[in-house]
Scaffold this motif. Structure first.
Motif, PDB file in Angstrom:
ATOM      1  N   LEU A  20       0.869  -1.035   0.215  1.00 14.58           N
ATOM      2  CA  LEU A  20      -0.437  -0.170  -0.228  1.00 14.58           C
ATOM      3  C   LEU A  20       1.061   1.035  -0.464  1.00 14.58           C
ATOM      4  CD1 LEU A  20      -2.271  -1.018   3.089  1.00 14.58           C
ATOM      5  CD2 LEU A  20      -3.263  -1.334   0.507  1.00 14.58           C
ATOM      6  N   CYS A  21       0.336   2.082  -0.561  1.00 12.25           N
ATOM      7  CA  CYS A  21       1.453   3.854  -1.172  1.00 12.25           C
ATOM      8  C   CYS A  21       0.421   4.471  -0.614  1.00 12.25           C
ATOM      9  CB  CYS A  21       2.094   3.742  -1.924  1.00 12.25           C
ATOM     10  SG  CYS A  21       1.154   3.648  -3.392  1.00 12.25           S
ATOM     11  N   ASP A  22      -1.190   5.158  -0.857  1.00 12.83           N
ATOM     12  CA  ASP A  22      -2.085   6.203  -1.215  1.00 12.83           C
ATOM     13  C   ASP A  22      -2.246   6.048   0.424  1.00 12.83           C
ATOM     14  OD1 ASP A  22      -1.751   6.403  -3.306  1.00 12.83           O
ATOM     15  OD2 ASP A  22      -3.587   5.116  -4.286  1.00 12.83           O
ATOM     16  N   PRO A  23      -2.078   7.312   0.671  1.00 17.34           N
ATOM     17  CA  PRO A  23      -2.680   7.471   2.086  1.00 17.34           C
ATOM     18  C   PRO A  23      -3.888   7.440   2.739  1.00 17.34           C
ATOM     19  CG  PRO A  23      -1.765   9.940   1.461  1.00 17.34           C
ATOM     20  CD  PRO A  23      -1.647   8.382   0.501  1.00 17.34           C
ATOM     21  N   LEU A  24      -3.672   6.316   4.081  1.00 18.72           N
ATOM     22  CA  LEU A  24      -5.054   5.471   4.057  1.00 18.72           C
ATOM     23  C   LEU A  24      -6.107   6.116   5.059  1.00 18.72           C
ATOM     24  CD1 LEU A  24      -3.531   2.326   5.369  1.00 18.72           C
ATOM     25  CD2 LEU A  24      -4.761   2.680   3.048  1.00 18.72           C
ATOM     26  N   ARG A  25      -7.505   6.232   4.971  1.00 22.04           N
ATOM     27  CA  ARG A  25      -8.472   6.955   5.679  1.00 22.04           C
ATOM     28  C   ARG A  25      -8.714   6.136   6.673  1.00 22.04           C
ATOM     29  NH1 ARG A  25     -11.827   7.914   0.959  1.00 22.04           N
ATOM     30  NH2 ARG A  25     -11.407   5.958  -0.026  1.00 22.04           N
ATOM     31  N   LEU A  26      -8.798   6.567   7.774  1.00 19.45           N
ATOM     32  CA  LEU A  26      -9.068   5.279   8.698  1.00 19.45           C
ATOM     33  C   LEU A  26     -10.363   5.561   9.516  1.00 19.45           C
ATOM     34  CD1 LEU A  26      -5.583   4.470   9.507  1.00 19.45           C
ATOM     35  CD2 LEU A  26      -6.638   3.412   8.061  1.00 19.45           C
ATOM     36  N   GLN A  27     -11.394   4.900   9.836  1.00 23.86           N
ATOM     37  CA  GLN A  27     -12.491   5.072  10.644  1.00 23.86           C
ATOM     38  C   GLN A  27     -11.784   4.080  12.040  1.00 23.86           C
ATOM     39  OE1 GLN A  27     -15.891   2.348  10.032  1.00 23.86           O
ATOM     40  NE2 GLN A  27     -16.899   4.445  10.307  1.00 23.86           N
ATOM     41  N   THR A  28     -11.672   4.493  13.035  1.00 20.10           N
ATOM     42  CA  THR A  28     -12.307   3.581  14.569  1.00 20.10           C
ATOM     43  C   THR A  28     -12.989   3.348  14.435  1.00 20.10           C
ATOM     44  OG1 THR A  28     -12.767   5.696  15.730  1.00 20.10           O
ATOM     45  CG2 THR A  28     -10.513   5.891  15.337  1.00 20.10           C
ATOM     46  N   GLN A  29     -12.903   1.692  14.976  1.00 20.64           N
ATOM     47  CA  GLN A  29     -14.266   1.302  15.651  1.00 20.64           C
ATOM     48  C   GLN A  29     -14.296   0.249  16.997  1.00 20.64           C
ATOM     49  OE1 GLN A  29     -15.761  -1.610  12.116  1.00 20.64           O
ATOM     50  NE2 GLN A  29     -15.410  -0.429  10.859  1.00 20.64           N
TER      51      GLN A  29
ATOM     52  N   ILE B 101      -7.898  10.111  10.243  1.00 21.50           N
ATOM     53  CA  ILE B 101      -8.367   8.670  11.280  1.00 21.50           C
ATOM     54  C   ILE B 101      -9.831   9.377  11.250  1.00 21.50           C
ATOM     55  CG2 ILE B 101      -8.452   8.057  13.098  1.00 21.50           C
ATOM     56  CD1 ILE B 101      -4.966   7.597  13.771  1.00 21.50           C
ATOM     57  N   ASP B 102     -11.072   9.445  11.317  1.00 20.75           N
ATOM     58  CA  ASP B 102     -11.852   9.604  11.752  1.00 20.75           C
ATOM     59  C   ASP B 102     -12.207  11.422  11.160  1.00 20.75           C
ATOM     60  OD1 ASP B 102     -13.143   7.001  13.099  1.00 20.75           O
ATOM     61  OD2 ASP B 102     -12.369   7.982  15.025  1.00 20.75           O
ATOM     62  N   GLY B 103     -11.829  11.715  10.218  1.00 23.47           N
ATOM     63  CA  GLY B 103     -12.213  12.234   9.203  1.00 23.47           C
ATOM     64  C   GLY B 103     -10.816  13.405   9.701  1.00 23.47           C
TER      65      GLY B 103
END
Length: 266
Positions: free
Chosen positions: A115-124, A239-241
């Protein structure tokens, strides 16, 4: 490429695969093979041995495990993905207490591109069952990723019942604070990718620490990356927007730390 499956060194038949399909009791490790060698191979082998002892009471001898892996990649050149999975045919819902040396399922497939593109993460709010093991029970992980994608994120970052950040669906996360790597302290799987990075941090002028990161602490951290055996380091974009800072030079240093671990012949 079409995946190539073997069980205990022989081409996998439908009959031999039945116990794997009908039960998710087992464990595995996944790695990237480069011309018959693997970075962190000793770590993968140690993981398999510890998982086998924990789940089946007996481990596959290392020489036999290496033989199974060599058979799987025999005649193949270049890069490939190799999954090594352990299962015991005699363990069923009616005989859950069976013990024995597990069978070895190997699956060779196309290489996993990092993976290389910046990730958008959602906390769960989620924690894997027996998080110290890389086991087959991945329903919760897939569901978490689907939930994240449905909400326009790329993946899920898990927060345990105690409020501590732990890991992602198929990766570990590291944070950066004042030029120092900070790993979360929580029940989780300490992946081979993370361990490879740790081995090489000193060579690129970085050090690290491990500490509890709760939601309040998470909100104060401005930079993060993820890693696993296929991705040395990939930046987290938000992270979370909440947007995070990104430093391509730091990612390059982390990738150099990972690459300082020479591939080990199978």
């Amino acid at each position: 490429m079409t995946p190539i499956l073997h069980i205990d060194g022989e081409p996998a038949t439908a009959e031999a695969l039945a116990p794997v399909i009908l039960s998710n009791y087992g464990a595995f490790t996944s790695m990237q093979v480069e011309d018959g060698a693997v970075r962190g191979l000793d770590m993968h082998l140690d993981r398999l041995a510890q998982e086998a002892l924990a789940l089946f009471g007996r481990a596959v001898p290392e020489a036999r495990m290496r033989e199974r892996m060599r058979t799987a990649v025999e005649g193949l050149e270049g890069r490939h993905s190799l999954r090594v999975q352990l299962f015991l045919e005699t363990i069923t819902h009616r005989t859950p207490d069976a013990l024995g040396v597990p069978s070895v399922l190997t699956v060779v497939s196309a290489p996993a591109n990092p993976l290389c593109d910046p990730l958008r993460l959602q906390t769960q709010d989620y924690a894997r069952e027996a998080p110290e093991l890389k086991h087959n029970a991945t329903f919760g992980l897939t569901r978490a990723r689907r939930t994240a994608k449905a909400a326009s994120f790329d993946d899920a970052l898990f927060v345990g019942a105690d409020g501590a950040v732990s890991e992602g669906s198929i990766w570990n996360i590291g944070f950066v604070e004042d030029g120092r790597i900070v790993w979360p302290k929580a029940p989780m799987l300490r992946g081979v990718g993370q361990r490879l990075l740790e081995n090489g941090l000193g060579l690129v002028g970085l050090d690290s620490e491990t500490r509890v990161i709760d939601r309040a602490a998470l909100a104060g951290l401005r930079q993060a990356f993820i890693c696993n055996s296929a991705t040395p380091a990939c930046p987290v974009g938000n992270i979370d927007g909440r947007s995070l800072d990104m430093d391509p030079a730091l990612i390059d240093r982390l990738q150099a730390a990972w690459a300082s671990n020479a591939p080990q012949p199978i």
